[in-house]
Motif scaffolding. Structure first.
Motif, mmCIF file in Angstrom:
data_model
loop_
_atom_site.group_PDB
_atom_site.id
_atom_site.type_symbol
_atom_site.label_atom_id
_atom_site.label_comp_id
_atom_site.label_asym_id
_atom_site.label_seq_id
_atom_site.Cartn_x
_atom_site.Cartn_y
_atom_site.Cartn_z
ATOM 1 N N ARG A 63 13.194 10.727 3.051
ATOM 2 C CA ARG A 63 12.212 10.584 4.111
ATOM 3 C C ARG A 63 11.226 9.448 3.808
ATOM 4 O O ARG A 63 10.934 8.606 4.645
ATOM 5 N N GLU A 64 10.745 9.417 2.578
ATOM 6 C CA GLU A 64 9.767 8.399 2.217
ATOM 7 C C GLU A 64 10.394 7.000 2.228
ATOM 8 O O GLU A 64 9.752 6.022 2.596
ATOM 9 N N LEU A 65 11.649 6.969 1.852
ATOM 10 C CA LEU A 65 12.358 5.694 1.874
ATOM 11 C C LEU A 65 12.520 5.212 3.318
ATOM 12 O O LEU A 65 12.324 4.033 3.634
ATOM 13 N N ALA A 66 12.856 6.149 4.198
ATOM 14 C CA ALA A 66 13.059 5.798 5.610
ATOM 15 C C ALA A 66 11.782 5.244 6.214
ATOM 16 O O ALA A 66 11.809 4.298 7.001
ATOM 17 N N ILE A 67 10.633 5.839 5.848
ATOM 18 C CA ILE A 67 9.362 5.344 6.382
ATOM 19 C C ILE A 67 9.125 3.904 5.918
ATOM 20 O O ILE A 67 8.736 3.032 6.706
ATOM 21 N N ALA A 68 9.402 3.647 4.641
ATOM 22 C CA ALA A 68 9.232 2.283 4.125
ATOM 23 C C ALA A 68 10.078 1.310 4.939
ATOM 24 O O ALA A 68 9.626 0.235 5.326
ATOM 25 N N PHE A 69 11.306 1.719 5.228
ATOM 26 C CA PHE A 69 12.187 0.855 6.012
ATOM 27 C C PHE A 69 11.640 0.631 7.411
ATOM 28 O O PHE A 69 11.649 -0.485 7.925
ATOM 29 N N SER A 70 11.135 1.705 8.047
ATOM 30 C CA SER A 70 10.672 1.518 9.420
ATOM 31 C C SER A 70 9.442 0.625 9.485
ATOM 32 O O SER A 70 9.252 -0.080 10.462
ATOM 33 N N LEU A 71 8.614 0.659 8.420
ATOM 34 C CA LEU A 71 7.446 -0.234 8.404
ATOM 35 C C LEU A 71 7.877 -1.698 8.494
ATOM 36 O O LEU A 71 7.183 -2.522 9.065
ATOM 37 N N VAL A 72 9.024 -1.999 7.918
ATOM 38 C CA VAL A 72 9.514 -3.375 7.963
ATOM 39 C C VAL A 72 10.281 -3.650 9.249
ATOM 40 O O VAL A 72 10.161 -4.715 9.842
ATOM 41 N N PHE A 73 11.040 -2.656 9.701
ATOM 42 C CA PHE A 73 11.913 -2.906 10.841
ATOM 43 C C PHE A 73 11.160 -3.051 12.163
ATOM 44 O O PHE A 73 11.633 -3.725 13.063
ATOM 45 N N LYS A 131 0.824 -1.200 0.000
ATOM 46 C CA LYS A 131 0.000 0.000 0.000
ATOM 47 C C LYS A 131 0.869 1.266 0.000
ATOM 48 O O LYS A 131 0.649 2.188 -0.776
ATOM 49 N N TYR A 132 1.868 1.251 0.894
ATOM 50 C CA TYR A 132 2.712 2.437 1.022
ATOM 51 C C TYR A 132 3.457 2.733 -0.280
ATOM 52 O O TYR A 132 3.517 3.876 -0.740
ATOM 53 N N LEU A 133 3.987 1.669 -0.893
ATOM 54 C CA LEU A 133 4.812 1.866 -2.077
ATOM 55 C C LEU A 133 3.994 2.181 -3.323
ATOM 56 O O LEU A 133 4.500 2.778 -4.266
ATOM 57 N N SER A 134 2.699 1.758 -3.293
ATOM 58 C CA SER A 134 1.912 1.951 -4.516
ATOM 59 C C SER A 134 1.158 3.277 -4.524
ATOM 60 O O SER A 134 0.484 3.602 -5.479
ATOM 61 N N LYS A 135 1.291 4.061 -3.445
ATOM 62 C CA LYS A 135 0.561 5.313 -3.379
ATOM 63 C C LYS A 135 1.015 6.224 -4.523
ATOM 64 O O LYS A 135 2.186 6.257 -4.890
ATOM 65 N N GLU A 136 0.054 6.959 -5.074
ATOM 66 C CA GLU A 136 0.380 7.846 -6.200
ATOM 67 C C GLU A 136 1.422 8.889 -5.783
ATOM 68 O O GLU A 136 1.436 9.345 -4.643
ATOM 69 N N ASN A 137 2.267 9.255 -6.708
ATOM 70 C CA ASN A 137 3.311 10.257 -6.479
ATOM 71 C C ASN A 137 4.327 9.869 -5.415
ATOM 72 O O ASN A 137 5.004 10.714 -4.860
ATOM 73 N N ARG A 138 4.356 8.594 -5.075
ATOM 74 C CA ARG A 138 5.359 8.159 -4.091
ATOM 75 C C ARG A 138 6.740 8.323 -4.706
ATOM 76 O O ARG A 138 7.016 7.791 -5.787
ATOM 77 N N ASP A 139 7.598 9.088 -4.051
ATOM 78 C CA ASP A 139 8.950 9.288 -4.581
ATOM 79 C C ASP A 139 9.927 8.515 -3.717
ATOM 80 O O ASP A 139 10.305 8.958 -2.641
ATOM 81 N N LEU A 140 10.311 7.354 -4.193
ATOM 82 C CA LEU A 140 11.166 6.501 -3.365
ATOM 83 C C LEU A 140 12.598 6.998 -3.321
ATOM 84 O O LEU A 140 13.388 6.552 -2.502
#
Lengths: 408, 592
Positions: free
Chosen positions: A137-147, A124-133
């Motif tokens: 900051r956005e990358l860090a959030i993705a990482f924390s969701l897993v960690f 869900k997080y990665l497929s959001k429109e305009n997600r700039d990986l």
């Protein structure tokens, strides 16, 4: 047109059949692994049948949940699973491994639910429109969701399951559109760390890393920052290592499965290799494996189920298993690349990675080329929670494949 | 499609193919190329994991003399796969071990962890059994024996209640220690220090992998499989003063009772004795059910630690608690005299002083010296039950001393609420209180608590937690951990009060009319208090608590002889013996 896609005819029966055949293979192996004599109760075998039926019902349910709904409740499922991971640590016995909730005779592993939850939330997080990986900051959030779930599972401690979460993040980012260069920048320090213990490997690693950095033509600053970072990791790692007390080093090595601990993991691997090797091309036959029937391996119906198949059904049996697994992965990747919805695509791909990782690490362990981490083999190993979560993921695959022409 | 994924798909297909190829090639290598080797290996798979038992830690006295040591011992194990094949072997072994064949089979099946891991079936076999097994080796496939160790006591100190004993781990204990490395058949501390300090004494077992022949004999040690050496347990250095401990065990040999000797400066236990006792060495050999039943069911309860587990009324030694309370409240002054006519009247009941003819006019000091009941009964009217209970609690009665021994009893200090609960409100009389203040009635204490009380008086309010282990040493690294001395200040009693009580206790031993003249020793001012506690189970219990020297106490003690008679005549001389050993040894050895 639309109603037609929802019909049962669009179900990928070949994929479903592959999974069911794997499960049957698993049941045969569990029967053999726990069979003692005609009087034995075969409790594990019977339990696994019940789990299998239950799992297929859950799978059927998963197929028909609209993708929209999965997307909407992704954070809820994730939240519940993280809460349960906390809870299992809190109410655990405190003595050693707190991995289960006991509901009467049934033991439930919340880490299995967390796999599904994390998969959903990342998709869900990665497929959001305009997600700039490529945004930090956005990358860090993705990482924390897993960690978050990863650390909780590690605390249990269940290294094997924790590694599944770790294995998920980079390929999913890659699939979601993270540029290869950023991916490389993320992986490079890990390579430097591992290679830092030997001059030559480190030198080679640094040459390759520098070459890739240079060829990327991102400018001098980019090159220098990354170059210095990797050199730094390489220099600091051995120093840190030598500063550690011996017992700390030993603890880390044991944790990574690189040294044998007093519980005799070395013994297990030897026996496991003897089991598989002695099976030969044709195998010794059902219930005929001496290694299996003499119970050399304490975990042979769970983590070492592959040995049972290897001994009793030989290279032939093992090849069949590989073929089935390969078809599963192939279909998964095909669905992931064809499906129109970005959410579904990332979701399916993540599921494929979970399967691939578990298959490679488990089989690698039994044939002695990977450390013993205690990860079950999907669909084959005994264990209810893992079977259910794996079947849920298959359900998600089938669901996505049914609706691969829909955007949502 | 949100982006073209066909290239990514190709990449991951390739990735999967490479990984699977590696796995298949490696599996093929094992199953096709090396099949011969592994097939032969599986045919003669005789790799065993052998558990290497750690040496249990030793126990030393305060001077470093060994009190508890290890001696080699043998145990029998079987490899289920080989052993259970032949019924004849099962019958033969059960004959040798004197077991029922079905029980033997059940025991093996219940405890096995796989067909090839040895199951320990009998510990502590004697040499006769060992040679019987060795003789019939060919008829006993899969049977072998291990060398372990058992306890023995070279110091000549029995101290069975102090050391405790070891026994085979029970299924309950196995469950409790599930995540540690205990296995069926292991020894574990059951009582005393062996239980209390099990985690230090035990050590960690190791493992070795061996290859065995058809008869289960070791062919070679497979060091390549990563065996682990066992780590010996840690050594305990106790605070025990062996000579005092020995003296107490000898002098009390034919009596029941308990004694606790403390160093009031730090709480170290110099001796802790309970009689009747048993020879701890009987637990080092096969224990017959008869012996065990005798120990458990004997009317004198030899397994009970009377020093810290059993509860007794403390008798007149407890008058000092009321004394402290009265001196603090002002109800007792040194000037006031009370007339003892030999009895105290409450309503229409007469309570008799132990001296029927009466003590005449006595003040506080004389009342302590001669242990006059009437004086304390009279004073208890002013002081009251509430104050008495409060001071009792302050002096740590009714609470655990937290000594490092298992199963300590806290005792009982009755209060108004307690009597209300027991008898109903206003349904009990002051007669109960009169009993309490002279250490009778519902009041219950352990000899350990009484020794602790003597320490508090000696230190004028400072309590150091009594402890038996002085330091713990790791025999491998030589690392030593000392026990921390915990001390607290007792609330509610002033230095002045303590000094007055000490004066009284001095008179008990050294006064003309003192009740404990036999506790006197040359050159040291001993303070004490006797007690003769009546009880419904026979003769009175003889008590003595005391300390010495009066000004700078180095030793505090409690002697209790169960049904022994009068405290002054029976307990005080034993205290005198302890004190003379202690002081002659340390200070007066040079005096001719």
């Amino acid at each position: 047109m639309l109603s037609e896609h929802k019909s049962i005819r669009h179900l990928d029966f070949k994929l479903l059949a592959t999974v069911v055949v794997l499960m049957l293979f698993g049941l045969v192996a569990i029967y053999s692994a726990t069979f003692v004599d005609s009087e034995s109760d075969l409790l594990n075998f019977k339990k696994q049948i019940i789990w299998g039926i239950l799992g297929l019902l859950v799978l059927a349910g998963t197929i028909f949940i609209p993708i929209r709904v999965l997307n909407k409740y992704a954070y809820t499922v994730y939240g519940i699973s993280v809460f349960l991971l906390f809870a299992v640590l809190m109410i655990g016995t405190g003595a050693g491994t707190d991995r289960w909730f006991a509901l009467g005779p049934i033991r439930i592993q919340p880490s299995e639910l967390a796999k599904v939850g994390t998969l959903l939330v990342l998709a869900k997080y990665l497929s959001k429109e305009n997600r700039d990986l490529n945004n930090f900051r956005e990358l860090a959030i993705a990482f924390s969701l897993v960690f978050l779930p990863l650390l909780l599972v590690m605390k249990q401690p269940d290294l094997g399951s924790a590694l599944v979460f770790l294995a998920l993040i980079l390929p999913m980012l890659h699939w979601a559109g993270l540029s290869s260069m950023v991916l490389f920048v993320l992986i490079a320090p890990l390579i430097s760390l591992v290679c830092a213990f030997n001059y030559y490997t480190f030198l080679i690693a640094m040459l390759i890393i520098s070459a890739v950095l240079f060829l990327s033509q991102r400018g001098l600053t980019f090159f220098l920052v990354n170059f210095v970072l990797n050199i730094g990791v390489g220099v600091v790692t051995p120093i840190m290592w030598n500063l550690m007390k011996e017992y700390q080093q030993k603890r880390i090595l044991t944790f990574l499965g690189l040294v044998t601990d007093p519980h005799g993991l070395g013994y297990q691997v030897i026996q496991s290799k003897v089991s598989i090797g002695s099976g030969g091309f044709w195998g010794k036959g059902f219930l005929q494996g001496t290694q299996t029937q003499l119970r050399f391996l304490p975990e042979q119906h769970t983590d070492f189920i592959f040995c049972v198949i290897g001994e009793e059904f030989g290279f032939l049996g093992i090849f069949a298993i590989f073929a089935l697994f390969f078809y599963l992965i192939f279909k998964g990747l095909t669905i992931a690349s064809e499906v129109k919805s970005k959410f579904s695509s990332i979701l399916v791909f993540g599921g494929v990675i979970i399967f691939l990782f578990q298959i490679v690490v488990n089989i690698g362990m039994t044939i002695g080329i990977m450390p013993v981490t205690g990860l079950p083999l999907p669909f084959l190993s005994y264990g209810g929670s893992a079977l259910i979560s794996n079947l849920v993921i298959v359900g998600l695959l089938l669901n996505a494949s049914r609706k691969r022409f829909e955007y949502f | 499609m949100y982006q073209d994924l066909s290239n990514l798909k190709k990449f991951y297909m390739l990735f999967t193919l490479v990984l699977f190829a590696i796995l298949i090639v490696r599996t093929g290598q094992l199953q096709l190329y090396q099949w011969d080797k592994y097939f032969r290996e599986s045919e003669k798979n005789r790799i065993r994991d052998i558990i290497l038992e750690p040496l249990r830690g030793l126990i030393f006295d305060r001077d470093g003399e060994v009190l508890v040591d290890n001696r080699p011992n043998y145990s029998v194990s079987v490899v289920p796969y080989e052993f259970l094949k032949a019924d004849s072997a099962i019958i033969l072994l059960s004959e040798i071990l004197n077991l029922d064949p079905d029980d033997l089979k059940k025991k093996i099946n219940k405890n096995k962890r796989g067909n090839f891991s040895p199951v320990k079936i009998n510990r502590q076999i004697d040499f006769r059994v060992l040679s019987a097994i060795e003789e019939r080796r060919l008829d006993l496939p899969g049977v072998f024996y291990n060398t372990e160790s058992k306890r023995y006591y070279p110091g000549g100190v029995k101290a069975s209640h102090l050391f405790g004993y070891l026994g085979e781990i029970t299924s309950g204990e196995l469950k409790k220690f599930k995540d540690t490395n205990y296995r069926i058949g292991d020894s574990i501390g059951k009582t005393g220090i062996e239980l209390q300090d099990e985690e230090y004494l035990r050590g960690t077992p190791g493992v070795k992998y061996i290859e065995v022949d058809v008869l289960g004999r070791e062919v070679r040690n497979l060091t390549g499989l990563g065996g682990v050496s066992p780590n010996p347990g840690r050594n305990l250095f106790l605070t025990i003063h062996t000579e005092i401990q020995k003296y107490l065990e000898e002098v009390m040999a034919d009596r029941k009772g308990a004694a606790v000797v403390l160093d009031p400066r730090n709480g170290e236990v110099l001796a802790l004795m309970s009689k009747p006792d048993y020879d701890p060495e009987i637990f080092s050999n096969p224990l017959t059910p008869e012996t065990w039943n005798l120990l458990v069911n004997h009317e004198n309860k030899p397994l009970y630690n009377r020093a810290s587990q059993s509860l007794f009324p403390p008798g007149s030694t407890y008058k000092l608690v009321l004394g402290a309370a009265g001196l603090e409240t002002g109800d007792i002054t040194l000037e006031e005299n009370i007339l003892c006519t030999g009895a105290h009247r409450l309503g229409n009941r007469l309570f008799h002083c132990w001296k029927k003819t009466g003590h005449g006019e006595v003040n506080f000091l004389a009342a302590v010296e001669q242990s006059c009941n009437v004086y304390f009964w009279e004073k208890s009217r002013d002081i009251g039950l509430k104050k008495w209970s409060e001071f009792s609690r302050n002096f740590q009665f009714g609470k655990l001393t937290k000594i490092d021994l298992p199963n300590e009893s806290p005792g009982l200090v009755p209060t108004k609420e307690y009597f209300d609960r027991k008898y109903g409100e206003k349904k009990w009389t002051r007669g109960l209180v009169l009993n309490l203040v002279v250490g009778q009635g519902d009041l219950l204490t352990t000899p350990l608590q009484m020794a602790q009380f003597a320490m508090i008086l000696a230190n004028e309010g400072v309590l150091c937690r009594p402890h038996l282990v002085r330091k713990i040493e790791d025999p491998l690294t030589g690392e030593v951990v000392f026990t921390k001395v915990d001390s607290i200040q007792i609330q509610g009693t002033s230095k002045k009060t303590y000094r007055t009580i000490k004066q009284g206790m001095n008179l008990v031993v050294n006064g003309v009319k003192g009740t404990a003249k036999s506790a006197r020793i040359r050159g040291v001012t001993v303070c004490g208090k006797t007690g003769t506690a009546q009880n419904p189970h026979g003769n009175s219990h003889a008590w003595f608590i005391g300390f010495a020297p009066m000004d700078k106490p180095e030793i505090a003690l409690c002697i209790m002889v169960e049904n022994g008679g009068s405290g002054g005549a029976v307990a005080a001389p034993i205290a005198g013996g302890v004190l003379s050993i202690y002081f002659n040894d340390q200070k007066f050895a040079k005096i001719p």
